[in-house]
Enzyme design. Structure first.
Site, PDB file in Angstrom:
ATOM      1  N   TYR A 179     -10.597 -10.073  10.123  1.00 46.63           N
ATOM      2  CA  TYR A 179     -10.775 -10.957   8.977  1.00 46.63           C
ATOM      3  C   TYR A 179     -10.735 -12.424   9.362  1.00 46.63           C
ATOM      4  O   TYR A 179     -11.187 -13.287   8.610  1.00 46.63           O
ATOM      5  CB  TYR A 179      -9.800 -10.592   7.858  1.00 46.63           C
ATOM      6  N   GLU A 200     -16.486   3.172   7.002  1.00 46.94           N
ATOM      7  CA  GLU A 200     -17.263   4.273   7.595  1.00 46.94           C
ATOM      8  C   GLU A 200     -17.190   5.551   6.765  1.00 46.94           C
ATOM      9  O   GLU A 200     -16.170   5.838   6.125  1.00 46.94           O
ATOM     10  CB  GLU A 200     -16.714   4.611   8.989  1.00 46.94           C
ATOM     11  N   HIS A 245      -1.622   1.074   5.766  1.00 45.23           N
ATOM     12  CA  HIS A 245      -2.413   1.950   6.641  1.00 45.23           C
ATOM     13  C   HIS A 245      -1.667   3.205   7.082  1.00 45.23           C
ATOM     14  O   HIS A 245      -1.582   3.483   8.277  1.00 45.23           O
ATOM     15  CB  HIS A 245      -2.880   1.205   7.889  1.00 45.23           C
ATOM     16  N   GLN A 272       0.814  -1.212   0.000  1.00 45.55           N
ATOM     17  CA  GLN A 272       0.000   0.000   0.000  1.00 45.55           C
ATOM     18  C   GLN A 272       0.850   1.265   0.000  1.00 45.55           C
ATOM     19  O   GLN A 272       0.315   2.373  -0.025  1.00 45.55           O
ATOM     20  CB  GLN A 272      -0.919   0.025   1.228  1.00 45.55           C
ATOM     21  N   TYR A 314     -12.935   9.296  16.917  1.00 39.46           N
ATOM     22  CA  TYR A 314     -13.807   8.473  16.072  1.00 39.46           C
ATOM     23  C   TYR A 314     -13.763   6.983  16.422  1.00 39.46           C
ATOM     24  O   TYR A 314     -14.352   6.160  15.725  1.00 39.46           O
ATOM     25  CB  TYR A 314     -13.532   8.781  14.591  1.00 39.46           C
TER      26      TYR A 314
HETATM   27 CA   LIG Z   1     -15.131   4.982  13.853  1.00 41.15          CA
END
Ligand SMILES: [Ca+2]
Length: 438
Positions: free
Chosen positions: A332, A311, A216, A151, A321
């Site tokens: 997973y 989200e 990430h 990534q 959050y």
């Molecule tokens: Ca959240």
């Protein structure tokens, strides 16, 4: 155009300590598509082959667009509109024009004033300058070295709000460092010419701490009208990073806000708190790849969740959050991550997806070319292989549509062009630049 067979591998992250430690090399939160080997990039004019007209379809019958069962059925939405909004259908016929193909893992896109567009190629760490009139894209010189694997690599590109006079360009990338890597943002002056190049490059942000992960790190860049720059970050996928997502002493799992020269705005929410990193704007995020301002200049983000936990969040300064404490998904492996979907002091998503869509870029349509789409949210869907359209009313999602599904392509990016068309990047090698026009 030749149709390229695809070998789609969907390897998703395992988030438990066991998975994080033992399977990290085999897992990918962000599913990978393997295509055939590269071909030369070709840009086609607007009326070239590759056009298609989406069929007109009738109005919604009130059923959600998502029909598959949730991965975590015991998790219920906090309010009625929080997931599985009724399907809506675009009534305006539109065509899809393929402007380029054989882009190598493109990620970011930014239009220059006048003509031309910057496109980043993630793994190779290349910045391309493309025109939309048939010329072959050229590589811009002077891009920093990147940690380009999985990534990681060269991610977003954004022009300074004063680009017309400053020619300043901002790039986000996985910066190779002692002990691993971290997201960095460099700014440099673009100089047109042969070859085009960046000069006077200076790093204006470095995510801390450094970790050895290829996942990430977020990477989306959004300039606010006041000149501040939002940078979305992630928690690096490995457990060592995940546990820092709500820690104010770490940049991991945060959205940060800086000034264009890299200094920290004095009105950031934690700028006066002892022990907190002053650049932090919001916390408790897993991996935010999509971010955009709405007509009121509020920041919205699309956040890549675990299995069943993507989200849409409305970002407010200083708010938490919740990741990894609360959420709607699971590991997973099927193991639990969250005891609950709600907790005091932790923000609820405006909307969530279970099953996931795997959100890449987010754009909020504001142009006049598609009056029907004004104010709608568009999200590039990777594993969902769709351009996801959301209709919002009073900050609630009241309609969802999945566009371009017949193409069977993973979408990495979506952005509104200067003339009001939507431009999309597909994912992987042999990726395409597409334009949607009425
Ligand atoms: Ca959240």
């Amino acid at each position: 155009m030749r149709v390229l067979p695809k070998d789609v591998q969907m390897l998703r992250t395992c988030g438990t300590a066991l998975c994080a430690l033992s399977l990290i090399a085999a897992c990918a939160a962000d599913p990978v598509v393997t295509h055939e080997p590269e071909q030369q990039v070709q840009v086609r004019p607007a009326d070239g082959e590759g056009q298609a007209t989406e069929p007109r379809v009738g109005p919604s019958n009130g059923q959600p667009v998502e029909t598959a069962p949730p991965n975590v059925p015991e998790f219920k939405p906090a309010f009625a509109e929080q997931t599985r909004a009724p399907a809506v259908h675009t009534q305006t016929p539109f065509k899809v024009t393929e402007l380029a193909h054989d882009l190598d893992n493109p990620w970011g896109i930014a239009f220059l004033p006048g003509a031309g567009v910057f496109i980043t190629e993630k793994i190779a760490g290349r910045l391309l300058l493309a025109s939309l009139d048939g010329a072959k894209p050229v590589e811009v010189q002077g891009v920093p070295r990147v940690a380009g694997a999985d990534q990681g690599g060269l991610l977003d590109v954004a022009l300074s709000p004063d680009y017309a006079t400053s020619q300043l360009v901002y790039l986000s990338y996985y910066e190779p460092r002692e002990g691993g890597n971290g997201l960095a943002v460099v700014r440099a002056r673009f100089v047109a010419g042969t070859p085009p190049k960046l000069e006077r490059a200076r790093v204006v942000f470095r995510m801390q701490p450094t970790l050895d992960s290829t996942k990430h790190a977020g990477g989306r860049l959004v300039f606010a009208p006041d000149g501040a720059l939002f940078i979305t970050l992630g928690e690096r996928s490995i457990l060592q990073g995940r546990v820092q997502a709500r820690d104010l002493a770490s940049d991991l799992g945060k959205i940060v806000r800086i000034l264009p020269d890299g200094t920290i705005p004095k009105d950031n929410p934690f700028s006066a708190r002892a022990g907190a990193r002053p650049e932090i704007y919001s916390l408790g995020h897993r991996n935010v790849l999509g971010a955009a301002l709405d007509a009121q200049n509020r920041l919205w983000v699309a956040e890549m969740g675990p299995r069943g936990g993507d989200e849409l969040n409305l970002i407010q300064p200083g708010k938490d959050y919740g990741w990894p404490t609360i959420g709607y998904g699971e590991e997973y492996s099927g193991e639990r991550i969250h005891q609950s979907t709600q907790a005091p002091g932790l923000e609820q998503p405006v909307y969530y997806w279970d099953p996931v869509i795997s959100p890449g870029a987010l754009t909020i349509y504001s142009a006049d070319l598609f009056p029907e789409w004004k104010g709608n949210f568009f999200i590039a869907g990777l594993s969902s292989q769709a351009l996801v359209r959301l209709v919002l009313k009073a900050d609630r999602v009241v309609g969802e549509e999945r566009l371009l599904t017949s193409r069977k392509e993973r979408f990495r990016s979506v952005v509104q062009g200067p003339e009001g068309a939507l431009y999309l990047l597909t994912d992987g090698s042999n990726a395409k630049l597409l334009r949607l026009t009425p």
